[in-house]
Design a protein around this motif. Structure first.
Motif, PDB file in Angstrom:
ATOM      1  N   LEU A 150       0.843  -1.183   0.000  1.00  0.00           N
ATOM      2  CA  LEU A 150       0.000   0.000   0.000  1.00  0.00           C
ATOM      3  C   LEU A 150       0.884   1.241   0.000  1.00  0.00           C
ATOM      4  O   LEU A 150       1.940   1.266   0.639  1.00  0.00           O
ATOM      5  N   LYS A 151       0.461   2.272  -0.679  1.00  0.00           N
ATOM      6  CA  LYS A 151       1.212   3.523  -0.686  1.00  0.00           C
ATOM      7  C   LYS A 151       1.355   4.105   0.718  1.00  0.00           C
ATOM      8  O   LYS A 151       2.331   4.779   1.028  1.00  0.00           O
ATOM      9  N   SER A 152       0.387   3.833   1.561  1.00  0.00           N
ATOM     10  CA  SER A 152       0.406   4.347   2.929  1.00  0.00           C
ATOM     11  C   SER A 152       1.450   3.677   3.803  1.00  0.00           C
ATOM     12  O   SER A 152       1.804   4.188   4.865  1.00  0.00           O
ATOM     13  N   TYR A 199      -1.769  -4.918   5.951  1.00  0.00           N
ATOM     14  CA  TYR A 199      -3.085  -5.268   5.430  1.00  0.00           C
ATOM     15  C   TYR A 199      -3.334  -6.752   5.617  1.00  0.00           C
ATOM     16  O   TYR A 199      -2.440  -7.499   6.042  1.00  0.00           O
ATOM     17  N   PRO A 242      -9.893  -4.432   2.475  1.00  0.00           N
ATOM     18  CA  PRO A 242      -9.870  -3.168   3.210  1.00  0.00           C
ATOM     19  C   PRO A 242     -10.237  -3.416   4.670  1.00  0.00           C
ATOM     20  O   PRO A 242     -11.018  -4.319   4.981  1.00  0.00           O
ATOM     21  N   TYR A 266      -7.635  -5.281  -5.366  1.00  0.00           N
ATOM     22  CA  TYR A 266      -7.569  -4.073  -4.544  1.00  0.00           C
ATOM     23  C   TYR A 266      -7.410  -2.856  -5.458  1.00  0.00           C
ATOM     24  O   TYR A 266      -6.867  -2.948  -6.568  1.00  0.00           O
ATOM     25  N   GLN A 275      -4.175   2.917  -4.822  1.00  0.00           N
ATOM     26  CA  GLN A 275      -3.707   2.911  -3.440  1.00  0.00           C
ATOM     27  C   GLN A 275      -2.485   2.015  -3.243  1.00  0.00           C
ATOM     28  O   GLN A 275      -2.025   1.827  -2.123  1.00  0.00           O
ATOM     29  N   MET A 276      -1.950   1.466  -4.348  1.00  0.00           N
ATOM     30  CA  MET A 276      -0.849   0.519  -4.240  1.00  0.00           C
ATOM     31  C   MET A 276       0.372   0.991  -5.023  1.00  0.00           C
ATOM     32  O   MET A 276       0.272   1.843  -5.921  1.00  0.00           O
TER      33      MET A 276
END
Length: 239
Positions: free
Chosen positions: A123-125, A129, A173, A196, A200-201
């Protein structure tokens, strides 16, 4: 296919992210190169309390009806398209769904007949997960023991994964964790078995030494200079 993943988060971070509040959490450390047939933490609902718990299981599901453990070598993944009907997975899909904590998964991009490049996808964040997983309890009658095993469900790739591989693990999510784990509901959550959101990835090339399962260190996840350089999510991201 998902045949290797990364679990950088320690047991405290995993317990916090997956909201596990039980009295005890098994002891485990991070792994930057998780391979099949190793014991890894999964999150499931306790059969008695129905609260979330973390349990160590071996990667490679052995159906309860199997005569021997060898089948676990070919059941590290279950396809979303057939998981509800395949003999190896259908009962676990109805009754024993779980979450598999991860921070990234690994895929190898085929360059030519002799060359493959490993990539990490996260994930970019930088947040951990949960893969959509299934668990099973297999009784070894000869040894008089039982073995807990799990598998990771895969689906079609999103735009980030498609250049690397034709499958990707189902990543849930956080808002859908409860639905996935709730095996008491009469509604089977088939709609969750989807790629997904690609925006966001992110993916980056990693050290080719990660191909050897004996190598397990954070340096393996450093971005290689042959791809556009961006700060690595695994360098400074807070736990």
């Amino acid at each position: 296919m998902c045949g290797r993943y990364v679990r950088r988060s320690d047991k405290q971070r995993i317990a916090e992210h997956f909201h596990v509040y039980g009295p005890s959490v098994p002891d485990f450390g991070p792994s930057w190169n998780v391979a099949p047939q190793t014991f890894q933490p999964i999150v499931r609902l306790n059969r008695d309390t129905r609260e979330r718990e973390i349990v160590m299981m071996r990667w490679g599901l052995i159906p309860y009806w199997a005569k021997g453990p060898q089948i676990g070598l070919s059941t590290i993944n279950a396809k979303a398209e057939t998981v509800a009907t395949a003999p190896s997975f259908r009962e676990a899909f109805k009754r024993r769904r779980c979450l598999v904590p991860a921070d990234a998964f690994l895929e190898w991009q085929k360059i030519d007949a002799k060359t493959k490049k490993p990539f990490a996808i996260a994930l970019k964040s930088g947040e951990p997960y949960g893969f959509a997983g299934l668990s099973e309890r297999w009784h070894d009658k000869a040894a008089g023991a039982e073995l807990l095993t799990f598998t990771v469900i895969t689906t079609d790739p999103n735009a980030v994964v498609e250049p690397l591989h034709n499958r990707m693990p189902v990543i849930l999510p956080e808002r859908d964790y409860s639905r996935w784990l709730d095996v008491d509901s009469s509604q089977i959550p088939m709609d969750l078995l989807r790629p997904y959101e690609a925006d966001q990835m992110t993916a980056w090339e990693v050290d080719k030494r990660i191909g050897n399962v004996r190598n397990d260190s954070p340096e393996l996840l450093e971005e290689q200079s042959t791809t556009p350089k961006e700060p690595s999510l695994f360098d400074d991201a807070p736990l």
